[in-house]
Design an enzyme around this catalytic site. Structure first.
Site, PDB file in Angstrom:
ATOM      1  N   LYS A  11       0.836  -1.202   0.000  1.00  0.00           N
ATOM      2  CA  LYS A  11       0.000   0.000   0.000  1.00  0.00           C
ATOM      3  C   LYS A  11       0.882   1.268   0.000  1.00  0.00           C
ATOM      4  CE  LYS A  11      -3.825  -2.364   2.376  1.00  0.00           C
ATOM      5  NZ  LYS A  11      -4.673  -2.396   3.620  1.00  0.00           N
ATOM      6  N   TYR A  51     -12.342  -2.279  -3.107  1.00  0.00           N
ATOM      7  CA  TYR A  51     -12.799  -2.446  -1.723  1.00  0.00           C
ATOM      8  C   TYR A  51     -14.332  -2.376  -1.615  1.00  0.00           C
ATOM      9  CZ  TYR A  51      -8.216  -2.515   0.592  1.00  0.00           C
ATOM     10  OH  TYR A  51      -6.967  -2.872   1.052  1.00  0.00           O
ATOM     11  N   ASN A 114      -1.736   0.013   7.141  1.00  0.00           N
ATOM     12  CA  ASN A 114      -1.145  -1.253   7.595  1.00  0.00           C
ATOM     13  C   ASN A 114      -0.311  -1.946   6.509  1.00  0.00           C
ATOM     14  OD1 ASN A 114      -3.203  -2.079   5.978  1.00  0.00           O
ATOM     15  ND2 ASN A 114      -4.276  -3.290   7.529  1.00  0.00           N
ATOM     16  N   HIS A 117      -1.884  -5.523   1.593  1.00  0.00           N
ATOM     17  CA  HIS A 117      -3.153  -6.249   1.388  1.00  0.00           C
ATOM     18  C   HIS A 117      -2.844  -7.657   0.921  1.00  0.00           C
ATOM     19  CE1 HIS A 117      -7.108  -7.393  -0.118  1.00  0.00           C
ATOM     20  NE2 HIS A 117      -6.446  -7.920  -1.136  1.00  0.00           N
ATOM     21  N   GLU A 128      -9.772 -10.856  -7.270  1.00  0.00           N
ATOM     22  CA  GLU A 128      -8.854  -9.719  -7.125  1.00  0.00           C
ATOM     23  C   GLU A 128      -7.756  -9.744  -8.195  1.00  0.00           C
ATOM     24  OE1 GLU A 128      -9.472  -9.196  -2.301  1.00  0.00           O
ATOM     25  OE2 GLU A 128      -7.506  -9.795  -3.056  1.00  0.00           O
TER      26      GLU A 128
HETATM   27  P1  IDP Z   1      -7.345  -7.187   5.813  1.00  0.00           P
HETATM   28  O1  IDP Z   1      -6.623  -6.161   4.955  1.00  0.00           O
HETATM   29  O2  IDP Z   1      -6.482  -7.697   6.922  1.00  0.00           O
HETATM   30  O3  IDP Z   1      -7.964  -8.311   4.998  1.00  0.00           O
HETATM   31  P2  IDP Z   1     -10.017  -6.045   6.063  1.00  0.00           P
HETATM   32  O4  IDP Z   1     -10.936  -6.261   7.217  1.00  0.00           O
HETATM   33  O5  IDP Z   1     -10.356  -6.742   4.779  1.00  0.00           O
HETATM   34  O6  IDP Z   1      -8.530  -6.399   6.539  1.00  0.00           O
HETATM   35  O7  IDP Z   1      -9.962  -4.478   5.823  1.00  0.00           O
HETATM   36  C1  IDP Z   1      -9.424  -3.950   4.627  1.00  0.00           C
HETATM   37  C2  IDP Z   1      -8.548  -2.762   4.984  1.00  0.00           C
HETATM   38  O8  IDP Z   1      -9.366  -1.729   5.537  1.00  0.00           O
HETATM   39  C3  IDP Z   1      -7.507  -3.027   6.085  1.00  0.00           C
HETATM   40  O9  IDP Z   1      -6.331  -3.647   5.614  1.00  0.00           O
HETATM   41  C4  IDP Z   1      -7.254  -1.630   6.597  1.00  0.00           C
HETATM   42  O10 IDP Z   1      -6.403  -0.873   5.717  1.00  0.00           O
HETATM   43  C5  IDP Z   1      -8.666  -1.032   6.554  1.00  0.00           C
HETATM   44  N1  IDP Z   1      -9.386  -1.225   7.825  1.00  0.00           N
HETATM   45  C6  IDP Z   1      -9.909  -2.385   8.311  1.00  0.00           C
HETATM   46  N2  IDP Z   1     -10.511  -2.202   9.498  1.00  0.00           N
HETATM   47  C7  IDP Z   1     -10.382  -0.869   9.774  1.00  0.00           C
HETATM   48  C8  IDP Z   1     -10.821  -0.036  10.875  1.00  0.00           C
HETATM   49  O11 IDP Z   1     -11.456  -0.478  11.835  1.00  0.00           O
HETATM   50  N3  IDP Z   1     -10.483   1.291  10.793  1.00  0.00           N
HETATM   51  C9  IDP Z   1      -9.797   1.837   9.738  1.00  0.00           C
HETATM   52  N4  IDP Z   1      -9.390   1.083   8.694  1.00  0.00           N
HETATM   53  C10 IDP Z   1      -9.671  -0.239   8.717  1.00  0.00           C
HETATM   54 MG    MG Z   2      -9.483  -8.217   3.601  1.00  0.00          MG
END
Ligand code: IDP
Ligand code: MG
Length: 143
Positions: A11, A51, A114, A117, A128
């Site tokens: 990212k 997304y 974070n 992805h 995807e």
């Molecule tokens: P993942 O990337 O570990 O699969 P997902 O639940 O699919 O996690 O969420 C997609 C992305 O959305 C996350 O990687 C993160 O960047 C963002 N995200 C997920 N949960 C939160 C939150 O509670 N607050 C802000 N951003 C979030």
């Molecule tokens: Mg995810």
């Protein structure tokens, strides 16, 4: 063990921190092979489409802003159990919960920013991969 393909995205914060080689190195050491890659600066439409599953979540608009804030490195990884292996290398979504030695524990700032992805299942991986690479662009497994 089944050979799978999974979609990986470094990212904007990962690119900003100059971590492409570091992260690819971790994939390669774990036995995953990069079989396609492209760097893109996502448009709002591309990020929203990618997304879409999260479109009702309160963080959706922030997530799209973050994902369009700079270029990303999008790759297809291939290998035995690639989906779970890649998820294990990334660590939990929230870096505060991620196991030490994972990419997110080592480099991520927050649950949103974070670093990476990874597809969460073979079915979503197929969708995807197709989203960014279509039916071509992915090389056959070389070893
Ligand atoms: P993942 O990337 O570990 O699969 P997902 O639940 O699919 O996690 O969420 C997609 C992305 O959305 C996350 O990687 C993160 O960047 C963002 N995200 C997920 N949960 C939160 C939150 O509670 N607050 C802000 N951003 C979030
Ligand atoms: Mg995810």
């Amino acid at each position: 063990m089944a050979v799978e393909q999974t979609l990986s995205i470094i990212k904007p914060d990962g690119i900003q921190k100059n971590l492409i080689g570091e992260i690819y190195g971790r994939f390669e050491k774990a036995g995953l092979e990069v079989v396609a890659a492209r760097m893109l600066h996502l448009s709002k439409d591309q990020a929203e489409g990618f997304y879409a599953v999260h479109s009702e979540r309160p963080f959706f608009n922030d997530l799209v802003s973050y994902m369009t804030s700079g270029p990303v490195m999008i790759s297809v990884l291939s290998g035995d159990e690639a989906v779970i292996k890649h998820r294990d290398l990334m660590g939990a979504t929230n870096p505060a919960d991620a196991d030490s030695g994972t990419i997110r524990a080592d480099f991520a700032m927050s649950i949103e920013e974070n670093i990476c992805h990874g597809s969460d299942a073979t079915e979503t991986a197929a969708v995807e991969i197709n989203y960014f690479f279509g039916d071509d662009g992915v090389c056959p497994r070389t070893r």
